[in-house]
Design a protein around this motif. Structure first.
Motif, short mmCIF file in Angstrom:
data_model
loop_
_atom_site.label_atom_id
_atom_site.label_comp_id
_atom_site.label_asym_id
_atom_site.label_seq_id
_atom_site.Cartn_x
_atom_site.Cartn_y
_atom_site.Cartn_z
N CYS A 285 42.75 41.84 33.21
CA CYS A 285 42.81 42.87 33.94
C CYS A 285 42.73 42.21 35.40
O CYS A 285 42.80 43.03 36.27
N ALA A 286 42.35 41.12 35.68
CA ALA A 286 41.92 40.46 37.00
C ALA A 286 43.34 39.95 37.71
O ALA A 286 43.95 39.28 37.13
N GLU A 287 43.19 40.04 39.01
CA GLU A 287 44.38 39.36 39.70
C GLU A 287 43.76 38.31 40.95
O GLU A 287 42.76 38.83 41.64
N PHE A 288 44.17 37.25 40.54
CA PHE A 288 43.67 36.34 41.80
C PHE A 288 44.64 35.73 42.42
O PHE A 288 45.46 35.10 41.97
N GLU A 289 44.70 35.72 44.07
CA GLU A 289 45.69 35.07 44.69
C GLU A 289 46.97 35.48 44.32
O GLU A 289 48.04 35.00 44.20
N GLY A 290 47.17 36.81 44.07
CA GLY A 290 48.44 37.65 43.68
C GLY A 290 48.90 37.21 42.30
O GLY A 290 49.86 37.70 41.86
N VAL A 291 47.98 36.55 41.46
CA VAL A 291 48.45 36.26 40.32
C VAL A 291 47.78 37.00 39.19
O VAL A 291 46.33 36.87 39.05
N SER A 292 48.31 37.68 38.11
CA SER A 292 47.25 38.13 37.11
C SER A 292 48.06 37.54 35.79
O SER A 292 49.06 37.88 35.46
#
Length: 414
Positions: A285-292
């Motif tokens: 469910c998470a997105e970090f630095e534009g990436v999931s």
């Protein structure tokens, strides 16, 4: 006593729950896991084995009720969170049709993802009841019930890892003809190059699967035509069951409705915190630095960090954890008696291929192994690599490939 609530019991959620108990005892901190599913913690990646009849429902369970009880982790299941009240720091939860309010001091969203099923037929349409997705144990049970009396032909829409595993499971369950339809020019286009994919295709066809690459299907037609009619142009007549395996999308609606910033997923920082400092997110469910990512390594890493930072939010005297850094993509794909291992940027997009920014090396290896190494043309460092070979390949090569990424290409690979 401080309370941390986790929504979701997949890899990220259970990793977070276990990590929280390593940090603080049940006397210091309450941990509650809310999930739709019973049993709450089972192996989703082994669902194809269940579909094939190779394992029982009980054998899928990873952590049983005794584990949760002995670790002082409360499980609320089957339950559905209807709303997050950020101001009141509480959740509106439906448990067996009964509305409850669950308070939290810190909240971890591990809501996972849902399958992408464009054109999934609605009740009353000709294909309804014959088209499925395989994401949960309940899905697998429905597919097993449907195919028990439909043994002639099935089709899987999508040639990624989950699609191939599902296709093999259907074949091993006794269905005579199983088709795999992939829109790309080869199977596993995100993990394998054309050569490795060709070797995989040969293996799967020898196992009895029928592979169609570059295949396109108008799934919207499921609403007005039967499964057999929709798939006949590609598969021929007689397909009785269709199974979507076209990727997943982040379960972010609960966060969006609560006003938490989202993109493809729920946006987190390097402390896995969302736009609300008391709410954290991890996994699909998470997105970090534009990436999931939607991969197990990311769920494990983010789940652990979410637990550490959520606990640190409530207990400021805790040792400060190191920040989460972007997960380096790495995969070990086991498909029957073949395995593919990759680390870093192992497969280029068409745009990257045209850029000339990488040098591709395919050195000869002993035995039935294919190796491809991608080297940054400017720095001379390995950006990624993949190996395809027989069963057991992953045990040796995963560490070797991970160690090579970001370093000069070894002489034996040139």
């Amino acid at each position: 006593m401080k309370q941390i609530v986790i929504i979701g019991a997949g890899t990220a959620g259970i990793t977070a729950a276990g990590e929280l108990r390593k940090i603080h005892s049940a006397e210091e901190m309450g941990v509650t896991v809310i999930t739709r599913e019973v049993p709450p913690d089972y192996s989703r990646i082994r669902l194809p084995e269940f579909l094939a009849g190779a394992v029982t429902k009980e054998q899928l369970v990873i952590h049983n009720a005794q584990w949760f009880s002995s670790n002082g982790i409360t499980v609320c299941a089957p339950a559905e969170v209807a709303r997050i009240d950020r101001e009141g720091k509480s959740l509106s939860v439906m448990v067996n049709g009964e509305a409850r309010s669950v308070a939290y001091d810190a909240l971890i969203l591990a809501t996972g993802s849902f399958p992408f099923t464009p054109g999934m037929p609605e009740p009353g349409s000709p294909s309804y009841g014959s088209v499925f997705a395989l994401r949960t144990l309940e899905d697998a049970e429905k597919i097993k019930a449907h195919t028990a009396s439909r043994r002639e032909s099935a089709a899987v829409l999508g040639g990624g890892l989950l699609g191939l595993e599902a296709a093999r499971a259907l074949k091993n369950s006794g269905i005579k003809t199983v088709h795999v339809l992939e829109t790309a020019g080869w199977l596993l286009p995100r993990q394998l190059d054309a050569t490795a994919s060709g070797l995989l295709k040969d293996y799967l066809e020898a196992e009895g699967l029928t592979i169609h690459t570059g295949a396109s299907v108008d799934t919207s037609a499921f609403g007005v035509r039967s499964v057999s009619e929709v798939l006949e142009p590609v598969c021929g007549a007689g397909v009785e069951t269709a199974l979507y395996s076209m990727g997943v999308r982040s379960n972010k609606s609960l966060a969006e409705e609560a006003g938490i910033p989202c993109g493809r997923g729920i946006i987190i920082n390097n402390e896995t915190a969302t736009g609300d400092p008391d709410i954290f997110a991890a996994g699909d469910c998470a997105e970090f630095e534009g990436v999931s990512w939607g991969i197990v390594p990311a769920a494990l890493e983010q789940g652990k960090k979410a637990a550490q930072f959520a606990a640190g939010r409530l207990f400021p005297d805790d040792a400060r954890p190191s920040p989460y850094v972007q997960t380096v993509p790495r995969t070990v794909l086991k498909i029957g008696a073949r395995e593919a291992v990759s680390a870093g940027t192992a497969v280029l997009t068409p745009e990257q291929e045209k850029s000339g920014g990488w040098i591709s090396r395919t050195p000869s290896l002993e035995g039935d192994l294919y190796l491809r190494v991608l080297e940054d043309a400017e720095t001379g460092l390995v950006s990624g690599a993949l190996v395809f070979g027989p069963e057991g390949t992953g045990r040796f090569w995963l560490t070797k490939l991970q160690q090579a990424v970001g370093k000069p290409c070894p002489d034996e690979w040139k």
